[in-house]
Write an enzyme that holds these catalytic residues in place. Structure first.
Site, mmCIF file in Angstrom:
data_model
loop_
_atom_site.group_PDB
_atom_site.id
_atom_site.type_symbol
_atom_site.label_atom_id
_atom_site.label_comp_id
_atom_site.label_asym_id
_atom_site.label_seq_id
_atom_site.Cartn_x
_atom_site.Cartn_y
_atom_site.Cartn_z
ATOM 1 N N GLY A 1 0.822 -1.205 0.000
ATOM 2 C CA GLY A 1 0.000 0.000 0.000
ATOM 3 C C GLY A 1 0.853 1.249 0.000
ATOM 4 O O GLY A 1 2.053 1.180 -0.140
ATOM 5 N N SER A 2 0.260 2.390 0.105
ATOM 6 C CA SER A 2 0.921 3.689 0.197
ATOM 7 C C SER A 2 0.154 4.741 -0.579
ATOM 8 O O SER A 2 -1.010 4.977 -0.305
ATOM 9 C CB SER A 2 2.383 3.643 -0.214
ATOM 10 O OG SER A 2 2.521 3.083 -1.470
#
Length: 218
Positions: A187-188
């Site tokens: 993610g990010s």
């Protein structure tokens, strides 16, 4: 051209493949789960390991899913699954649309427009949470595409959990809108810069689906 702000994935086939670049994380986890399950009947230690290892392997399979998508019409479509974190006018007239990706989102990113990859630059940096302002200095990969709208910049930003960005394409590659271009493990954030004069169709807090949600407005 019809306007689309679809927030639910539209998969063209029922099957879901695994993302390229998942192997270094996935294979050891699945191997550990399989080995502990095979030995669980004969070993109390293996039985104790089997439950969390199997749960982790199942989680990894979910995290690294890569569903097929029916690419929606529109000049600019979302490059990432997630939630619009911010929409910010830039000094040069462009507008930055930042999309936050949680660990539960699909982590494969897609080309927002058809065109040619003119550059792919990896920039080392930190790993603070992607929703934090300091994430501007995180590990990232900067993409530039030559498109019908001119130069389009897109940035994949690693977060506190995502420690590796895996670009799929080299400079010079021609892409169709919605093609897979890379993976951010776990993610990010993905930042997309719209050219001056292009109106944003999404809102802060809106869910996006890569290849489906339209980002610009006619």
């Amino acid at each position: 051209m019809p306007h689309s702000q679809t927030s639910a994935p539209r998969d063209s086939r029922a099957g879901v493949r695994l993302a390229r670049g998942a192997s270094p994380w996935l294979l050891p986890t699945v191997a550990t789960a399989a080995l502990s399950l095979a030995r669980a009947r004969r070993s109390g230690v293996a039985k104790a390991v089997a439950v969390p290892a199997t749960a982790l392997a199942a989680g990894m399979l979910w995290f690294f899913r890569d569903p097929e998508r029916e690419i929606a019409p529109g000049r600019v479509i979302s490059p990432a699954d997630g939630v619009v974190q911010s929409i910010m006018p830039w000094k040069d007239g462009r507008t930055r649309v930042a999309i936050f990706m949680s660990p539960l989102n699909v982590h494969v990113n897609r080309a927002p427009l058809a065109g040619t990859v003119t550059s792919v630059e990896h920039i080392p940096g930190g790993f603070v949470p992607a929703f934090n302002k300091e994430s501007e200095n995180n590990e990232r990969v900067v993409w530039h595409f030559d498109t019908e709208l001119g130069d389009i910049e897109m940035i994949q930003i690693a977060g506190a959990v995502a420690r590796r960005i895996v670009p799929y394409l080299p400079q010079g590659t021609k892409v169709e809108q919605g093609d897979r271009i890379g993976l951010i493990r776990f993610g990010s954030r993905v930042d997309l810069y719209l050219p001056e004069g292009v109106e944003v169709a999404v809102e802060v807090g809106q869910k996006t689906v890569a290849g489906v949600t339209r980002i610009d407005r006619d």
